[in-house]
Design an enzyme around this catalytic site. Structure first.
Site, PDB file in Angstrom:
ATOM      1  N   SER A 244       0.851  -1.184   0.000  1.00 35.88           N
ATOM      2  CA  SER A 244       0.000   0.000   0.000  1.00 35.88           C
ATOM      3  C   SER A 244       0.884   1.230   0.000  1.00 35.88           C
ATOM      4  O   SER A 244       2.102   1.142   0.066  1.00 35.88           O
ATOM      5  CB  SER A 244      -0.920   0.006   1.217  1.00 35.88           C
ATOM      6  OG  SER A 244      -0.151   0.273   2.369  1.00 35.88           O
ATOM      7  N   LYS A 245       0.214   2.346  -0.086  1.00 32.45           N
ATOM      8  CA  LYS A 245       0.892   3.635  -0.170  1.00 32.45           C
ATOM      9  C   LYS A 245       1.963   3.807   0.913  1.00 32.45           C
ATOM     10  O   LYS A 245       3.017   4.376   0.661  1.00 32.45           O
ATOM     11  CB  LYS A 245      -0.192   4.713  -0.016  1.00 32.45           C
ATOM     12  CG  LYS A 245       0.149   6.035  -0.595  1.00 32.45           C
ATOM     13  CD  LYS A 245       0.077   6.063  -2.094  1.00 32.45           C
ATOM     14  CE  LYS A 245       0.934   7.220  -2.605  1.00 32.45           C
ATOM     15  NZ  LYS A 245       1.524   7.016  -3.885  1.00 32.45           N
ATOM     16  N   ARG A 246       1.668   3.298   2.088  1.00 34.25           N
ATOM     17  CA  ARG A 246       2.625   3.563   3.171  1.00 34.25           C
ATOM     18  C   ARG A 246       3.938   2.800   3.009  1.00 34.25           C
ATOM     19  O   ARG A 246       4.925   3.079   3.676  1.00 34.25           O
ATOM     20  CB  ARG A 246       1.986   3.294   4.538  1.00 34.25           C
ATOM     21  CG  ARG A 246       1.960   1.862   4.939  1.00 34.25           C
ATOM     22  CD  ARG A 246       1.060   1.592   6.120  1.00 34.25           C
ATOM     23  NE  ARG A 246       0.510   0.275   5.989  1.00 34.25           N
ATOM     24  CZ  ARG A 246       1.163  -0.826   6.341  1.00 34.25           C
ATOM     25  NH1 ARG A 246       2.365  -0.759   6.858  1.00 34.25           N
ATOM     26  NH2 ARG A 246       0.619  -2.002   6.162  1.00 34.25           N
ATOM     27  N   GLY A 248       5.623   3.040   0.415  1.00 34.74           N
ATOM     28  CA  GLY A 248       6.354   3.800  -0.578  1.00 34.74           C
ATOM     29  C   GLY A 248       5.487   3.933  -1.808  1.00 34.74           C
ATOM     30  O   GLY A 248       4.280   3.725  -1.742  1.00 34.74           O
TER      31      GLY A 248
END
Ligand code: GLU
Length: 469
Positions: A244-246, A248
């Site tokens: 996911s976005k977190r 990277g």
């Protein structure tokens, strides 16, 4: 028969790295066989599909150099007539049938099955059978079309990555292939497309495994030979959670913005799930020659940013600098550099690549070759500028100004000779020069730096530093 693969993204967002890896595997497998790699846009979900996403996918594919062999990509929304034609044919042949069950009836059926602890499924009430009398179609009801799924036997999927998966036919419902408004449904479109496009190998994310037996059955009903399938496992974050976005960046173009070379990103992605002995670095030609499904792992790969950077750095260090120039130019222009105002980009790349693992870093550290300094790095200036060092810079400047020629060799001799004559280590003189001409204490070797920077800029910057004393 030569290999034809396809990449079939749904345009609901940018091209993410999982999709890029699936596309890469499809591309490599086709190219290895001198086959065809086709691009198809699965835009039947009109509410979620956008032109913006289509453009973003093309942009990502183009950047990665994964262009389809079809001059024009195939759009499902442009093929509705074809889907309708196939549905009409299936209705005639009896492999599909009209179902008039209303939503209320189906909801009631479902509730009843759940209450009886049965798996909810369509009960075949409108399915024609030998000797069965169907009810009269209710007036004013537009029917859906269902696929008449075989009820006996099993569907054996010999997946090229996951191995054999067996599905019992009676576990598969009579799938709706056209809604009551006549629009075809997703699984059906995929089948007709793969058939019409002559796809021999379907390579896609393993979230589609459960669609496969249905698709195989429909293909068989159409008299088509089902393709081979390879279901690629997903990419997880470094912590094993869904990417996911977190973790990277997710979008391929974000990797561009971070300073990856497209070839390096491909190299990293191909190794995320595939191996060839312990080889880590592959040119595109090697990937094409060596890629196979026997060595693709069935378990999910974990994205490791450090390793991705390592691969990028290896590429930067080893490829022909000319290959890096277009990407390097893009990064320099992004930070406002006019590349026409500085030295040769290949020469800069050769000097910088040992110490830069990203093109963002390389561009930042090379800006001084093009634009006037916008001040000095404060820490570096505090450390390397003082009355003594600035006096030395003044003296050295006079000597450099008198050099008969501005070459790396002449500059090397001049700077080393100067340090020696003063009884100083090279660093004592090279570091203040760096801060003066680059604005910071890191740069390629000082002789190469001054050479590339040029006489005029070097002398002007030394003079400006000396003027601080
Ligand atoms: N459109 C599907 C997706 O983006 C791919 C379907 C397929 O490859 O068959 O997940």
């Amino acid at each position: 028969m030569s290999v034809t693969t396809r990449f079939a993204p749904s345009p609901t967002g940018f091209l993410h790295i999982g999709g890029a890896r699936t596309a890469l595997f499809s591309y490599l497998y086709a190219k290895r066989d001198n086959g065809k790699f086709l691009l198809r846009i699965e835009d039947t979900d009109r509410e979620r599909s956008t032109q913006e996403a289509v453009d973003a996918i093309f942009e990502g594919m183009a950047w990665l150099g994964l262009n389809g062999d079809n001059a024009e990509p195939i759009y499902q929304t442009q093929r509705f007539d074809r889907y309708k034609e196939v549905i009409a044919q299936m209705l005639v042949e009896g492999t599909a049938y009209h179902c008039y069950a209303s939503k209320e009836e189906l909801d009631a059926l479902r509730a009843e099955q759940m209450a009886n602890k049965q798996k909810p499924r369509y009960d075949g009430r409108w399915r024609p059978e030998a000797g069965k009398v169907l009810p009269a179609p209710p007036a004013g009801v537009a029917p859906v079309v269902r696929f008449r799924n075989p009820t006996e036997g099993e569907v054996v999927l010999d997946d090229l990555i996951k191995g054999r998966i067996v599905f019992a036919s009676d576990e598969l419902d009579d799938l709706i292939i056209a809604r009551s408004d006549g629009t075809p449904t997703y699984n059906f479109c995929v089948v007709v497309d793969d058939w019409d496009m002559g796809v021999t190998h379907v390579i896609r994310g393993d979230d589609h495994v459960n669609n496969t037996p249905r698709q195989i059955n429909i293909l068989r009903a159409l008299g088509a030979t089902p393709p081979a399938y390879a279901h690629v496992s997903m990419i997880l974050g470094s912590d094993g959670a869904k990417l996911s976005k977190r973790h990277g960046a997710l979008g391929v173009m974000e990797y561009r913005a971070m300073g990856f070379l497209p070839e390096a990103l491909l190299n990293y992605l191909v190794r995320l799930g595939w191996s060839h002995g312990d080889q880590e670095l592959f040119t595109r030609e090697e990937m094409i020659a060596k890629f196979d499904f026997d060595h693709v792992s069935a378990s999910p790969g974990r994205f490791d940013m450090e390793k991705a950077w390592w691969v990028n750095h290896q590429y930067l260090k080893s490829v022909d600098p000319a290959v890096v120039v277009p990407e390097f130019t893009w990064h320099l222009e992004r930070i406002g550099v006019d590349v026409a105002t500085g030295p040769s980009l290949t020469a800069i790349i050769e000097q910088q690549r040992e110490r830069c693992r990203s093109l963002v870093e390389m561009a930042e550290k090379s800006k001084f070759f093009f634009a006037d300094l916008d001040g000095y790095n404060e820490k570096d200036a505090a450390k390397h500028f003082n009355a003594d060092s600035l006096a030395l810079l003044g003296e050295l400047r006079t000597q450099l100004e008198a050099l008969p020629e501005w070459t790396t060799e002449a500059l090397h001799a001049a700077v080393n000779g100067f340090a020696e004559a003063k009884g100083l280590g090279l660093g004592k003189i090279a570091q203040p020069i760096r801060v003066a001409v680059c604005g910071m204490a890191v740069s390629p070797p000082i002789d190469a730096t001054l050479f590339l920077l040029g006489r005029e800029r070097t002398l002007a910057r030394l003079a400006a530093a000396v003027a601080r004393a």
